[in-house]
Design an enzyme around this catalytic site. Structure first.
Site, PDB file in Angstrom:
ATOM      1  CG  ASN A   1      -0.494  -0.345   2.498  1.00 50.87           C
ATOM      2  OD1 ASN A   1       0.551  -0.959   2.635  1.00 50.87           O
ATOM      3  ND2 ASN A   1      -1.221   0.050   3.522  1.00 50.87           N
TER       4      ASN A   1
ATOM      5  CD  GLU B   1      -1.410   4.830   4.526  1.00 50.07           C
ATOM      6  OE1 GLU B   1      -0.887   5.681   5.300  1.00 50.07           O
ATOM      7  OE2 GLU B   1      -2.090   3.861   4.936  1.00 50.07           O
TER       8      GLU B   1
ATOM      9  CD  GLU C   1      -5.519  -6.054  -0.883  1.00 49.44           C
ATOM     10  OE1 GLU C   1      -5.052  -4.891  -0.815  1.00 49.44           O
ATOM     11  OE2 GLU C   1      -6.086  -6.613   0.066  1.00 49.44           O
TER      12      GLU C   1
ATOM     13  CB  CYS D   1      -8.859  -5.070  -2.184  1.00 50.93           C
ATOM     14  SG  CYS D   1      -7.854  -3.574  -2.373  1.00 50.93           S
TER      15      CYS D   1
END
Ligand code: THU
Length: 130
Positions: free
Chosen positions: A42, A44, A55, A89
């Protein structure tokens, strides 16, 4: 590759996560029907809604690699119970999965549970509905 090495690769993906806001790193490893692997984490952003899930990163990498079939997907967080894909996801995974796809929910110590697509996203919407 062994399950142990898949866990190590997923953990390495998780270690790359850019999560200064949530401090919730997620790592993903996809193994395709051709046996190739793609990972993601991930990422951000100070503008919170712009963050990407792990994902999504792994799926984008798979598609860039010219592949579209997920055989197995490992999702890892630091929690003891393992990573669990968010609703969005689940739909992303669904697009590139079938009834044989295995979704592995992992903590850093290994696979904590696994499920198939119908369990992850029951009564799901997909390309065949269009
Ligand atoms: N996150 C993922 O990467 N995948 C999921 O399926 C659940 C949520 C990320 C998004 C955000 O960076 C952090 O986890 C907290 O929501």
């Amino acid at each position: 590759m062994s399950e142990e090495s898949h866990i190590a690769t997923t953990k390495s993906a998780m270690s790359k996560a850019y999560v200064p806001y949530s401090n919730y790193p997620v790592g993903v490893l996809i193994i395709t029907d051709k046996g190739n692997t793609y990972s993601g984490c991930n990422v951000e952003n100070a503008s919170y809604p712009l963050g990407n899930c792990a994902e999504a990163s792994a799926i984008a990498s798979m598609v860039m690699g010219g592949e579209k079939k997920i055989k197995t997907i490992y999702v890892m967080t630091k929690n003891d119970e393992g990573g669990i894909p968010c609703g969005g996801c689940r739909q992303r995974i669904r697009e590139f999965s079938d009834e044989n796809t295995k979704i592995m929910l992992c903590s850093p110590s290994g696979v904590q549970s696994h499920m198939n697509l119908a369990e992850l996203l029951p009564h799901s919407f997909g390309p065949e509905h269009l």
